[in-house]
Scaffold this active site. Structure first.
Site, PDB file in Angstrom:
ATOM      1  N   ASP A  92       0.675  -1.136   0.092  1.00 38.73           N
ATOM      2  CA  ASP A  92      -0.058   0.043   0.187  1.00 38.73           C
ATOM      3  C   ASP A  92       0.971   1.243   0.113  1.00 38.73           C
ATOM      4  OD1 ASP A  92       0.670  -0.523   2.673  1.00 38.73           O
ATOM      5  OD2 ASP A  92      -0.576   1.221   3.232  1.00 38.73           O
ATOM      6  N   GLU A 156      -0.152  -0.471   5.959  1.00 33.86           N
ATOM      7  CA  GLU A 156       0.906   0.105   6.837  1.00 33.86           C
ATOM      8  C   GLU A 156       0.774   1.673   6.663  1.00 33.86           C
ATOM      9  OE1 GLU A 156       4.627   1.841   7.986  1.00 33.86           O
ATOM     10  OE2 GLU A 156       3.884   2.145   6.031  1.00 33.86           O
ATOM     11  N   HIS A 423       6.459   9.953   0.593  1.00 33.99           N
ATOM     12  CA  HIS A 423       5.173  10.595   1.406  1.00 33.99           C
ATOM     13  C   HIS A 423       5.195  11.911   0.714  1.00 33.99           C
ATOM     14  CE1 HIS A 423       4.677   8.126   5.199  1.00 33.99           C
ATOM     15  NE2 HIS A 423       5.217   7.417   4.334  1.00 33.99           N
TER      16      HIS A 423
END
Length: 454
Positions: A92, A156, A423
Site C-alpha cells: 500500500d 501500513e 510521502h
C-alpha cells in the site's frame, strides 16, 4: 563461493526488476476507499501473490486482516535445519497528493536523472522487489540457504493495525529466527545503513463546535466565537515560539548519541527555503530521532476559492504525534488528548477521535544477525562500513513482532534515503541502491545461514 556471482546476477536481473516495479507502481493502492477504489489494493495484492507463486513459494495466501485490507503471505522452505528468515514489505502507498505537482504521472514509473519516479517506488513497493531480487540471485547461485517467509502488508501507511491484529491472533504464522524489515533506508545514497530506532505514532482527529450554524461575519463577527479561529489558536498551542513541540506533560529534551545529521545536509535533504529557519532546539538528530514531534496533517475548512464571509460553526483537524523510543504511545495519546481538551479557547466543545497508533521501536544492533548484515554491506558497498541511524517514521508492526517473538533478531533496511522523497510529490528510488541492497540482502541470507551452522 565468492560474492561476485551474486552481484553479477543481480545486475543482470535489473531490467526485469524495473519492468516488475513498473507493473506494481501502476496500482493506485492507497488503502483508503474514500480516496481510491478498494479494487486497486486487491489487484496489487493479487500481483504480489502471483509473484511469490512464480518463485515457488508455498502456502501463498491473501490474509483478510481486521481493518478490511489484505496482507500477502508465502513460505519458501530451505534446507533441513536451516534458520527461518521473515522478509517484510508493504504494497500500500500514500496518496499522491497534488498530482499536478508531479513531473510525471505518480502511478507510472518514469526514469529521469538516473532515478525511477513513482508513488511507492521506494516506499515500499521497491522493498518487495528488493526481496525478490535477493532470492532470485541466491537461487541462481547455489540456492536459498534459509527458509523464507514473506509478508507484504496492505495498510501500513494508514496505521490501522490490520496486520498487527492478525499476527497477534495467529502467532505461529510469522515466527522466524530473524526478521528483515525492508521499509527504512540508508542515511544517504551510497552509505549502507541499518535503522536502530523508530519513533512511534499516534493519530488524532479533533473537532471544535461553537455555533449551531455558520453566521454572517459582518453581522456577528467580533462577538460570536468562530470555530475555525478557535482551531487555529488550539493548534498553535502545540508548539513553542521556536517550533518545539509543547504537549503538556510530554518530555521533549532527550538527546541522540549516535550518527549525527549535519544542519547543512538536513536543510538540503529537506529542501528548506533560503532564509527559513529550522524549528526546535538541540541537534537535528535529537529533533527527528529522539524527541516527540507534532504535525497538523489536515484541516477541514472552507477553501479560498468560493469562500463566503462567514463565521464557521465547526472545524476539524487531524494531528500526528511522533513518539521516540523510551516513551509510551498510549500515555502520549492521553497527554495529547488532555492538552487539546484543556487548551480549546472560549469554552468550545471538543471531541477527539483516535484513528491510528503504533509504538516506538529500538533494535538490538549488537545481535549476530547485524554482524552478518555488516559483512554483507561491506561487500555490496565497497569501501563503506555499515552505519546505524534513527528514523523519524513509524512501523507499528515492529513492536508487535518483537513482542510475539522476543528471541528473533529484527533488522531494518530499505530504499527510503533522503532523495527518495517518500510521502511527498515526485517520490523516486535509486536503481543503484535497489541493486546494492539486493546484493546485500542476498549475501546477508548466505552469511546468516553459515553463522547458524553447528
Amino acid at each position: 563461493m565468492t560474492a561476485r556471482p551474486i552481484s553479477e546476477t543481480v545486475a543482470s536481473l535489473m531490467p526485469r526488476a524495473k519492468a516488475e516495479l513498473t507493473e506494481l507502481v501502476a496500482f493506485r493502492s492507497v488503502a483508503d476507499p474514500a480516496q481510491f477504489p478498494k479494487s486497486e489494493c486487491e489487484a496489487a495484492a493479487d500481483w504480489v501473490a502471483d509473484a511469490l507463486r512464480a518463485e515457488d513459494f508455498q502456502d501463498v495466501a491473501l490474509l483478510d486482516t481486521p481493518d478490511g485490507t489484505r496482507s500477502v503471505y508465502g513460505f519458501l522452505p530451505g534446507p533441513a535445519g536451516a534458520p527461518t528468515v521473515l522478509l517484510y514489505a508493504h504494497y500500500d502507498v500514500q496518496p499522491p497528493l497534488d498530482e499536478s505537482a508531479w513531473l510525471s504521472p505518480p502511478f507510472e514509473l518514469t526514469e529521469r536523472d538516473g532515478r525511477w519516479f513513482g508513488r511507492g517506488a521506494a516506499d515500499c513497493k521497491g522493498g518487495f522487489i528488493m526481496h525478490l531480487l535477493a532470492l532470485r540471485a541466491l537461487k541462481a547461485n547455489g540456492g536459498v540457504p534459509v527458509s523464507v517467509k514473506v509478508i507484504a502488508e496492505g495498510s501500513e501507511e494508514q496505521g490501522t493495525g490490520g496486520l498487527e491484529q492478525y499476527a497477534e491472533a495467529h502467532p505461529e504464522l510469522l515466527a522466524a529466527d530473524t526478521i528483515v524489515i525492508g521499509d527504512t533506508g540508508n542515511f544517504r545514497v551510497g552509505l549502507p545503513t541499518v535503522t536502530a530506532t523508530l519513533r512511534g505514532m499516534t493519530m488524532l482527529r479533533v473537532q471544535l463546535d461553537t455555533l449551531e450554524g455558520n453566521l454572517h461575519s459582518g453581522q456577528f463577527g467580533g462577538a460570536a466565537p468562530d470555530a475555525l479561529a478557535a482551531m487555529i489558536q488550539l493548534l498553535a498551542s502545540l508548539r513553542a515560539e521556536d517550533g518545539t513541540t509543547t504537549v503538556d506533560g510530554l518530555t521533549t529534551d532527550t538527546e541522540w548519541d549516535g550518527l549525527q545529521y549535519p544542519v547543512g545536509e538536513f536543510r538540503k535533504d529537506a529542501k528548506v527555503l533560503d532564509g527559513v529557519e529550522l524549528i526546535g532546539t538541540g541537534s537535528v538528530a535529537d529533533r527527528i530521532w529522539a524527541r516527540p514531534a507534532v504535525t497538523v496533517i489536515g484541516i477541514d475548512c472552507p477553501p479560498v476559492v468560493g469562500a463566503t464571509p462567514s463565521l464557521q460553526a465547526s472545524a476539524r483537524a487531524q494531528i500526528s504525534l511522533r513518539v521516540p523510543p523510551g516513551q509510551d504511545v498510549a500515555e502520549a495519546t492521553k497527554l495529547l488528548t488532555a492538552h487539546l481538551r484543556s487548551h480549546a479557547p472560549w469554552g468550545a466543545r471538543v471531541s477527539v477521535e483516535q484513528v491510528g497508533q503504533g509504538q516506538p521501536f529500538r533494535a538490538d544492533i549488537t545481535s549476530p544477525a547485524y554482524t552478518s548484515m555488516a559483512e554483507a554491506m561491506r561487500v555490496a558497498y565497497p569501501g563503506e562500513e555499515m552505519q546505524s541511524s534513527g528514523m523519524g517514521g513509524s512501523i507499528p508492526l515492529c513492536n508487535t513482532l518483537a513482542g510475539l517473538y522476543p528471541e528473533a533478531e529484527i533488522l531494518l533496511i530499505g530504499l527510503s534515503e533522503p532523495e527518495a522523497q517518500i510521502h511527498a510529490v515526485n517520490e523516486s528510488v535509486s536503481p543503484e541502491e535497489l541493486e546494492r541492497l539486493s546484493v546485500a540482502e542476498a549475501l546477508f541470507l548466505r552469511n546468516y545461514a553459515e553463522s547458524r551452522k553447528v
